[in-house]
Structure formats: structure tokens, C-alpha cells
Write an enzyme that holds these catalytic residues in place. Structure first.
Site, short mmCIF file in Angstrom:
data_model
loop_
_atom_site.label_atom_id
_atom_site.label_comp_id
_atom_site.label_asym_id
_atom_site.label_seq_id
_atom_site.Cartn_x
_atom_site.Cartn_y
_atom_site.Cartn_z
N LYS A 153 -5.55 -5.83 -4.94
CA LYS A 153 -5.76 -4.46 -5.38
C LYS A 153 -5.72 -4.40 -6.91
CE LYS A 153 -4.60 0.13 -3.81
NZ LYS A 153 -3.90 0.85 -2.76
N ASP A 253 1.84 7.34 0.69
CA ASP A 253 0.47 7.64 1.13
C ASP A 253 0.33 7.30 2.62
OD1 ASP A 253 -2.09 8.61 0.91
OD2 ASP A 253 -2.92 6.76 0.08
#
Length: 393
Positions: A153, A253
Site C-alpha cells: 500500500k 475503516d
């Protein structure tokens, strides 16, 4: 989806109204993908109607010529055979999004050798509001077909982020929160943290275990859940969150697309995508449908773990009913919905009493009054539901 986002941004800069602040055509294609799987599994589904809905959504969000090409390509879905000629070992068709990802070009900032901090980038996996994710291998294993793959990421400084943070502050927060993942515990319901390198050029990287399998969002779309299986999946997600909260970390999240059911063990949910994880609540660190009021500045934040509890309540509702807790096309409407209730949104009132009470404790407006994830997990284990899925409210 990428084109729709560009068009939406251009229209907003011109002062025009947009049909939906967050484009829906990507989700519409994924939904069509799920309908195709149900058709291939022998269900009687109206594929023509599903296709019509998808093409109409695309037509609203992208230029006419591109919408025409998309409709021309997608109409061939109605010509597919009822039975696929080839499936994977779990009887699933390849995901349209995964096929597209394998063919998608790498970003222009990617080094020509496709190497970032000792990892060789194979292909894009996805792109969110704050980061891009790639499938990668260690450089020395790039030609080894059996070598482990990783989810790599990198931060993506987008226009939406630029409204609230400078690029320097954004990268600093990314480094701080990624560094906090050093405390991420080893747990069967959490993707494994591999490494974080803030010195990689052109951008820092965060590397996690790569979990192959369908997302929980996809499982809900395919409508193949039972109430016992939904409760078992929720317990696994809660167990992973409980382990994180014990170390002072929050995921921040939690949502169905961030839960994977591994191909090797479909009964073990694994939380992934820790790009927002950390010890502190940050403005906007959630997804609209699952974000607690304090994420949107409606109330002062407390422990970051309370944000996860609220999102877990919304996830529980969705997994048991097949619908999101709040829905709407406008961002403002969703934000307002999160702020107008105190644990008792209208959607949960017609559910079985035990379920409604559990959800009410997770969805309290004041984060200090919410149940902990450990308390929520105990309440889940005490549920005795003799009902068909989906539960109806």
C-alpha cells in the site's frame, strides 16, 4: 469508476451539481458480477434488468460515448451460457474487478523496474481515497510462481484529502499511523503486518499479508448467507477487533469490503486494509455508510476503538439484513442520518428485540456510552435467532 470520479470532480469545479458525490458505477458493475454468479449457480434472476440498471448508472456518471461503449460490452452478459465452462476450486467465477486489475496499467510514478523497497509490483489491486494497493512479491522471488504475495500500500494524496491536509501533513500522518502497526498482534482474524518503510522513493510503503478470497460485501451481494453463518462471521471480525483494541489500536475503516473470506478457509473472516489504522481518530477516517458521528466532527472523539464499535454495529445490521443501515445518493443525507439518532435509528426498530438492543448499544451517538467490542461479542454469542436470512426490518 476512475473516469466517473474525474468527471464528478470536473463538474464540481465548474459549479455544476453532480448526481452522486461518490460515483456508483463501479459498485454497479460489481453488483452485476454478483447477479451473473447467482445465474451461473442456477438461480432464476432477471439478468436483463440487472444489466439495464448498471448501464443506466454508468450513463449518468460518464460521458455519453464512453457509456455507449460500456453498454455495448456489458450487453454480452446476457449471452453468457447458464453454466460456466471453468470455475475455481471453490466454484466461484473470477471477479470482474480482479480481472480488470490484472490488466490495469501501473501509475506513471511507478519506477520502471517496478521495485519499491525490496518488493516487485505485479499488478494494481485497488485504489481508495487515501491509498493505492498493489500485489507484490519480494524482489528475489519475482520469478517464483509459488512465492508468497503481499498487499503493498502506498499513500495517494488526492483532491479530497487536499481539502483538509497539506501533502506534508498527510505523509506525516501516514508514517505515524503505519508505524503504530508494529503493535498489531498476530491473530487468525487479522491480516499479518509485514513491514513499513518510510524511506522508499518515490513514496513510503506499507506491506501486509495478501489474502485471496471474496470480500464480505461480495458474499452479501450473492445472498448465500444463513443467520448462523452471519453470526459466526461477525464473531470472527469482533475477535480480530478485540485483539487490536487490547493493544490500543483501532482499524478505523471497518466495512464489508475490508473483510476477506480466504479461499482456503471460507469460515474464517480476516480483516484487511489497515491503511487508516492507528491510535487516534482523524477527521474523515471512515467510509460514509459506517462512519461514527465523531469521525465527521459532529461530536468530540473519545477512544479510537469506539469508531470501530459503531462501524461494527452498521456491519452487523448489513450482514443480518442484506441492506446498509443508512442509504442515499447524497453525502449530506448520509452524514445527517448518522447524527440524528442515539442508538435507535428507524431501520433497527422492527428487528428481533435482542438484535435491536445489541445494535442500539453499538450505535450510541456519544462514543463514551457505546459498548466495547468485548461486550458486543458477548452479546452476539448470547443471541438465539431462529429466523431465515435475511432478517427483515
Amino acid at each position: 469508476q476512475a473516469i466517473a470520479q474525474l468527471v464528478s470532480g470536473a463538474r464540481r469545479r465548474r459549479g455544476e451539481q453532480v448526481w452522486r458525490p461518490i460515483p456508483a458505477c463501479g459498485a454497479a458493475v460489481v453488483s452485476l458480477d454478483a447477479w451473473i454468479e447467482r445465474r451461473a449457480a442456477g438461480e432464476q434472476v432477471d439478468l436483463v434488468r440487472a444489466l439495464d440498471i448498471t448501464t443506466k448508472v454508468i450513463a449518468l456518471e460518464v460521458p455519453t460515448a464512453i457509456a455507449f461503449v460500456a453498454a455495448f460490452a456489458l450487453r454480452h452478459a446476457t449471452m453468457l451460457p447458464d453454466r460456466p465452462s471453468r470455475r475455481d476450486e471453490h466454484g466461484s467465477l473470477p471477479s470482474i474487478s480482479l480481472v480488470a486489475a490484472r490488466r490495469a496499467p501501473l501509475p506513471t510514478w511507478m519506477p520502471p523496474r517496478r521495485t519499491l523497497g525490496g518488493f516487485y509490483v505485479l499488478n494494481p489491486l485497488g485504489e481508495g481515497g487515501a491509498a493505492s494497493v498493489f500485489v507484490a512479491k519480494r524482489v528475489e522471488d519475482r520469478f517464483d510462481e509459488r512465492a508468497e504475495r503481499f498487499a503493498l500500500k502506498v499513500p495517494a494524496y488526492t483532491g479530497a484529502v487536499a481539502r483538509t491536509l497539506s501533502e506534508a501533513d498527510f505523509l506525516r500522518l501516514f508514517r505515524e499511523e503505519a508505524g503504530a502497526l508494529l503493535a498489531l498482534p498476530h491473530h487468525p482474524n487479522l491480516a499479518r503486518f509485514v513491514t513499513f518503510d518510510s524511506g522508499v522513493k518515490p513514496k513510503p510503503i506499507l506491506v501486509m499479508e495478501y489474502i485471496e478470497g471474496p470480500t464480505l460485501a461480495r458474499v452479501v451481494d450473492r445472498r448465500r448467507l444463513t443467520v448462523p453463518r452471519a453470526l459466526a462471521i461477525l464473531d470472527g471480525v469482533a475477535a480480530g477487533l478485540e485483539a487490536m483494541h487490547h493493544e490500543g489500536l483501532a482499524h478505523l475503516d471497518v466495512k464489508p469490503s475490508n473483510v476477506i473470506l480466504p479461499r482456503q478457509d471460507h469460515e474464517r473472516p480476516v480483516l484487511v486494509d489497515f491503511g487508516l489504522a492507528g491510535r487516534n481518530v482523524r477527521p474523515g477516517c471512515a467510509t460514509l455508510e459506517y462512519g461514527a458521528p465523531e469521525v465527521w466532527g459532529m461530536i468530540d472523539p473519545a477512544e479510537a476503538s469506539a469508531v470501530d464499535v459503531y462501524a461494527f454495529g452498521a456491519l452487523t445490521y448489513e450482514l443480518l439484513t442484506g441492506r446498509t443501515l443508512f442509504s442515499g445518493n447524497e453525502e449530506a443525507a448520509l452524514l445527517t442520518a448518522h447524527g440524528l439518532h442515539d442508538g435507535g435509528p428507524e431501520a433497527i426498530r422492527a428487528l428481533p428485540r435482542q438484535v435491536a438492543e445489541l445494535l442500539g448499544e453499538t450505535l450510541r451517538r456519544d462514543p463514551r456510552k457505546r459498548a466495547t467490542i468485548a461486550e458486543t461479542r458477548r452479546a452476539l454469542s448470547a443471541l438465539s435467532l431462529d429466523a431465515a436470512w435475511p432478517l427483515r426490518s
